[in-house]
Design an enzyme around this catalytic site. Structure first.
Site, PDB file in Angstrom:
ATOM      1  N   HIS A  71     -23.172  17.057 -49.275  1.00  0.00           N
ATOM      2  CA  HIS A  71     -22.970  16.132 -50.328  1.00  0.00           C
ATOM      3  C   HIS A  71     -23.869  15.173 -50.180  1.00  0.00           C
ATOM      4  CE1 HIS A  71     -20.016  13.699 -48.266  1.00  0.00           C
ATOM      5  NE2 HIS A  71     -19.770  14.541 -47.558  1.00  0.00           N
ATOM      6  N   ASP A 188     -22.368  10.467 -43.243  1.00  0.00           N
ATOM      7  CA  ASP A 188     -21.608  11.669 -43.850  1.00  0.00           C
ATOM      8  C   ASP A 188     -21.731  11.627 -45.480  1.00  0.00           C
ATOM      9  OD1 ASP A 188     -19.388  13.119 -45.125  1.00  0.00           O
ATOM     10  OD2 ASP A 188     -18.094  11.603 -44.378  1.00  0.00           O
ATOM     11  N   GLU A 222     -18.033  15.046 -53.297  1.00  0.00           N
ATOM     12  CA  GLU A 222     -17.278  15.574 -52.362  1.00  0.00           C
ATOM     13  C   GLU A 222     -16.242  14.578 -51.754  1.00  0.00           C
ATOM     14  OE1 GLU A 222     -15.998  16.617 -48.175  1.00  0.00           O
ATOM     15  OE2 GLU A 222     -17.296  14.803 -48.906  1.00  0.00           O
ATOM     16  N   ASP A 242     -21.597  19.647 -43.012  1.00  0.00           N
ATOM     17  CA  ASP A 242     -20.874  18.240 -43.185  1.00  0.00           C
ATOM     18  C   ASP A 242     -20.725  17.569 -41.677  1.00  0.00           C
ATOM     19  OD1 ASP A 242     -19.792  16.002 -44.096  1.00  0.00           O
ATOM     20  OD2 ASP A 242     -18.557  17.068 -45.634  1.00  0.00           O
TER      21      ASP A 242
END
Length: 345
Positions: A71, A188, A222, A242
């Site tokens: 994402h 992230d 996400e 991820d």
């Protein structure tokens, strides 16, 4: 299959992605970068109705279709209200601790396209003024944005074109150190997006094809839970890429590829997870198998939406997730290597 990722390509793309604001719901600019990179590699590109990117790579055998997701949306905020003193009240986008954004620089993105800079502070920001400045609770209602403009009241702010619903992005401040560490907000999950492009770039540069057809979903919601609630048709397996978390009762390090056996949505597919572990061992890839009870992924969203798929979760180990994050470049490169081994075996 062993590949040699183009390390400079991956890191350059990662910094470019990190420098591009993209809180969930405000991702058009970063998706345009994804489009340009796909086109440069001659990878077919399309978008779903939510604006996420879909890339496809034809394999040798079309009897199975594997989805690989990462994402590109990040944590952020929105303007909840314009305060009477000319600051901005905020509402969070995604889950983070308020003290992790205190004193951080940010940008306010107006709907007219004008961008203003500012600083996120508590409403009691100075020990010289407020006797409770140290103890003042860092929660959403007590946080505000100080705009870098000469404003004294709500009317001054409204004249700038700033209004409720405008997005606020946090400055990522990416740094790649001489020791190979990458520190930045929003690793992230932009580190994983860069790892996926490392896989695509390797396929084009080295001329190899995956065993089965691959569909890459670069999701853009996400952080708010529904990034991959929809996935393309015909998918049999899905690997969410991820970040791996670090902390108490966890084995993952910043140099590791994290292989998640279970998160808040339940266990991941036993055979897929086992195969990833076996491949990591065979290729001598530093890795850790962990369980993340406070974590969900794009694969979680796809499974909870009812998709009939098998799913697994891997990614580079990241310290201080949802705060000032850090990983090592080798964890990103090795994520690419493990993915290549899985899809090309």
């Amino acid at each position: 299959m062993k590949i040699q990722p183009n390390e400079s390509y991956i890191l350059d793309l990662l910094v470019k992605l990190l420098d591009t604001p993209s809180p969930s719901g405000f991702t058009r600019e970063v998706i345009q970068i994804v489009r340009e990179e796909a086109e440069a590699l001659s990878i077919p590109f399309s978008q779903n109705e939510k604006g996420g990117a879909i890339l496809t790579l034809k394999g040798k055998d079309s009897s199975c279709r594997i989805a690989i997701s990462a994402h590109v949306d990040t944590l952020g905020a929105m303007v909840r209200a314009v305060n009477s003193n000319g600051t901005l009240a905020i509402t969070s986008v995604g889950g983070f601790m308020m003290n992790s954004i205190e004193n951080e620089y940010c940008q306010i993105h107006t709907r007219s396209g004008k961008v203003y800079t500012g600083t996120i502070l508590s409403s009691h920001p100075s020990v010289h003024v407020y006797s409770d400045a140290r103890e003042f609770k860092r929660e959403e209602r007590n946080m505000e944005v100080r705009i870098d403009e000469l404003v004294e009241n709500k009317e001054d702010v409204l004249k700038l074109g700033i209004s409720v619903g405008d997005f606020i992005s946090f400055d990522a401040r990416p740094v790649v150190t001489s020791s190979g560490l990458v520190k930045s907000r929003h690793l992230d999950d932009k580190a994983s997006v860069a790892a996926l492009f490392g896989l695509l770039e390797s396929s084009r540069r080295e001329g190899w094809l995956p065993r089965h057809d691959l569909v890459f979903l670069i999701s853009n919601f996400e952080e708010v839970g529904h990034g991959a609630a929809w996935i393309p048709e015909g998918v049999n397996e899905m690997i969410a890429v991820d970040m791996g978390a670090m902390g108490d009762n966890l084995s993952c390090k910043e140099t590791d590829v994290s292989i998640c056996a279970k998160d808040s949505s339940g266990p991941y597919d036993y055979e897929m997870t086992g195969r990833l572990i076996d491949l990591a061992k065979a290729l001598d890839i530093p890795h850790a198998v962990d369980i993340y009870p406070h974590y969900g992924s794009d694969a979680s969203a796809a499974l909870q939406a009812g998709h009939n798929i098998r799913a697994a979760l891997i990614g580079p180990g990241v310290h201080a997730s949802h705060a000032m994050e850090r990983t090592h470049k080798q964890a990103i490169f090795n994520t690419t290597r493990l993915l290549a081994a899985y899809v090309a075996e």
